[in-house]
Design an enzyme around this catalytic site. Structure first.
Site, mmCIF file in Angstrom:
data_model
loop_
_atom_site.group_PDB
_atom_site.id
_atom_site.type_symbol
_atom_site.label_atom_id
_atom_site.label_comp_id
_atom_site.label_asym_id
_atom_site.label_seq_id
_atom_site.Cartn_x
_atom_site.Cartn_y
_atom_site.Cartn_z
ATOM 1 N N ASP A 55 49.371 34.133 38.326
ATOM 2 C CA ASP A 55 49.917 34.154 39.534
ATOM 3 C C ASP A 55 51.601 33.834 39.543
ATOM 4 O O ASP A 55 52.419 34.154 40.388
ATOM 5 C CB ASP A 55 49.382 33.449 40.590
ATOM 6 C CG ASP A 55 48.161 33.803 41.267
ATOM 7 O OD1 ASP A 55 47.847 34.928 41.147
ATOM 8 O OD2 ASP A 55 47.406 33.221 41.729
ATOM 9 N N ARG A 95 36.541 30.514 48.842
ATOM 10 C CA ARG A 95 34.939 29.991 48.436
ATOM 11 C C ARG A 95 34.544 29.037 49.301
ATOM 12 O O ARG A 95 33.073 29.003 49.423
ATOM 13 C CB ARG A 95 35.110 29.440 47.071
ATOM 14 C CG ARG A 95 35.510 30.636 45.977
ATOM 15 C CD ARG A 95 36.151 30.240 44.691
ATOM 16 N NE ARG A 95 36.348 31.050 43.726
ATOM 17 C CZ ARG A 95 37.524 31.988 43.694
ATOM 18 N NH1 ARG A 95 38.355 32.003 44.712
ATOM 19 N NH2 ARG A 95 37.430 32.904 42.541
ATOM 20 N N GLY A 102 42.671 40.762 48.010
ATOM 21 C CA GLY A 102 41.836 41.462 46.880
ATOM 22 C C GLY A 102 40.736 40.211 46.840
ATOM 23 O O GLY A 102 39.173 40.668 46.433
#
Length: 484
Positions: free
Chosen positions: A366, A50, A116
């Protein structure tokens, strides 16, 4: 590459289960090599992705400190460079600077590699910038679902064409007439589009927010709050982002509220150039592997410095503490809108089995392969459900972790949306495979540290996707691991 861990002289963890905890620890310290010491884990992957993306569109200079250096984040950076982003590293450390430039249509196909996050967030960003681009990835990424992002973007009027009925990469983003492009900051109104996500995913939410930076803004409604790094970074950079917890209008009698994020339109064009310093904490998802190793390897004492403690990411640690794990947090602070601190971990031989359902999955997605490893060495039955999302990661992680832990002697059963484990079981070394998945490879490495005999982990190169220094860090803490 293969990883070899040899505990040929180790004895059964559980041969004296009636002994006191202190005696079990004392005995086992002589049988397995303890992990001891302190270190910094790599920078947070999610925040690094980000920081590159937002750093490429906000006016000014963005200095990124402590970034993640794995292949996934590098894929995002290379894609942005192909669209005109300019950056430089000022030293041999992990600092990086991005100078704002208007991104333009790339002349080549953008390659997201195995990431992804790269593919999904860029689908949002590029469609929001109204540029033409084509995004592809490696063979693994081409199998992963993209319709979860493409479909809600289509509801915003974005035009994305992809394989298999708009569900798989490669995907082409087609510019559309921008009738609703904002040039002034707009208040929240009935005209602001509202999208309810069908999948609880921070990637989906972030793609929608990125797609709305130049338009009339957006209301995103998710049934469960997901990690909020995008919202925090937008706020840190001067955007107004509103959050609200509301009653589920579709199920008014339900006690399950929904989470709404509102990004008012027209803000990007009004931001004034400034310098930003994004100090990225250590990745808690990477730290989780070292935390687990320290909990399970007898005699271990480990401190992980400056780890991210974002409340939407700490579910794993909170669950372990409830199970009896010796984990404490010190030196809490917040920088660049992200909380962080030091995580202190000690060997915890009396962990208990647990039940984990759909409501906790987003906070631990995760770490679920690691929870399977922990469950094998915990006392009682563990059941994880509501985690079907694991089947759509770099591998089918439910199937992969179940198959490979079974090879090591675990009593684990695969279900459609999770797994059931009966423990504790002493693992025995064997030849196992990563399935080309970095988190499976690292979870199996941790499991191998507790197994009697020799364990070989095949196809472990994939660790470089997220944590290139993982084996080196374990070695610094005292593990003996060979790489071939």
């Amino acid at each position: 590459m293969e990883i070899l861990i040899n505990n040929s002289n180790a004895k059964n963890h559980f041969q004296d289960t009636k002994s006191s905890e202190s005696k079990v620890m004392q005995d086992n310290e002589q049988k397995f090599r303890s992990l001891k010491g302190s270190l910094h884990v790599p920078g947070d992957k999610s925040i690094t992705h980000r920081s590159y993306i937002l750093g490429s569109v906000v006016p000014g200079v963005v200095k990124i400190k402590g970034r993640a250096l794995g292949e996934d984040c590098e894929a995002t950076l290379e894609c942005l460079k192909a669209m005109g982003a300019e950056g430089s590293s000022n030293s041999e450390d992990e600092d990086y600077e991005i100078t704002s430039h208007s991104l333009y249509e790339p002349s080549e196909v953008l390659d997201a590699g195995n990431s992804g996050t790269t593919a999904r967030l860029l689908l949002g960003l590029i469609s929001g910038l109204n540029l033409f681009a084509c995004i592809t990835g490696d063979d693994s990424l081409k199998k992963r679902p993209m319709d979860r992002v493409i479909s809600p973007l289509a509801k915003l009027g974005k035009d994305i064409r992809a394989r298999q009925n708009n569900s798989k990469l490669p995907a082409a983003i087609i510019p559309v007439e921008m009738q609703n492009q904002s040039t002034t900051v707009k208040s929240i109104s009935k005209s602001t589009p509202t999208i309810k996500t069908q999948v609880s995913s921070a990637q989906v939410k972030s793609a929608l927010l990125l797609a709305s930076l130049k338009t009339d803004g957006i209301n995103v409604i998710e049934s469960q709050q997901t990690r909020d790094h995008t919202e925090r970074m937008l706020t840190f950079m001067g955007f107004s982002v509103l959050e609200n917890v509301m009653q589920n209008e579709h199920e008014p009698e339900s006690d399950q509220n929904v989470h709404q994020i509102t990004l008012p339109g027209g803000q990007l064009s009004k931001l004034k150039p400034r310098d930003y310093v994004l100090d990225i904490p250590g990745d808690l998802s990477s730290a989780a592997f070292l935390i687990t190793a320290a909990l399970l390897v007898p005699g271990s004492q480990v401190k992980l410095l400056n780890c991210g403690l974002n409340p939407t990411r700490t579910g794993f640690v909170k669950i372990l503490q409830q199970l009896g794990a010796r984990i404490t947090i010190t030196n809490n602070t917040t920088l660049a809108a992200e909380p962080r601190g030091d995580i202190n971990v000690e060997y915890s031989p009396c962990l208990q089995g647990f039940q984990l359902g759909k409501n906790l999955v987003p906070d631990t997605i995760d770490e679920l392969p690691l929870l399977a490893v922990i469950a094998v060495l915990s006392h009682g039955t563990t059941k994880v459900s509501g985690a079907e999302e694991l089947r759509y990661k770099e591998s089918d992680r439910i199937s992969a972790i179940t198959q490979e832990l079974t090879k090591l002697g675990a009593d684990i059963t695969e279900t459609q949306d999770g797994f059931i484990v009966n423990g504790p079981t002493q693992l025995t070394g064997n030849v196992v495979d990563s399935h080309g998945d970095h988190r499976i490879a690292m979870a199996l490495t941790v499991a191998a540290l507790t197994a009697q005999g020799k364990t070989i982990i095949k196809n472990s190169d994939c660790i470089n996707i997220s944590y290139p220094g993982f084996i080196q860090d374990l070695t610094k803490l005292g593990a003996i691991i060979e790489q071939h």
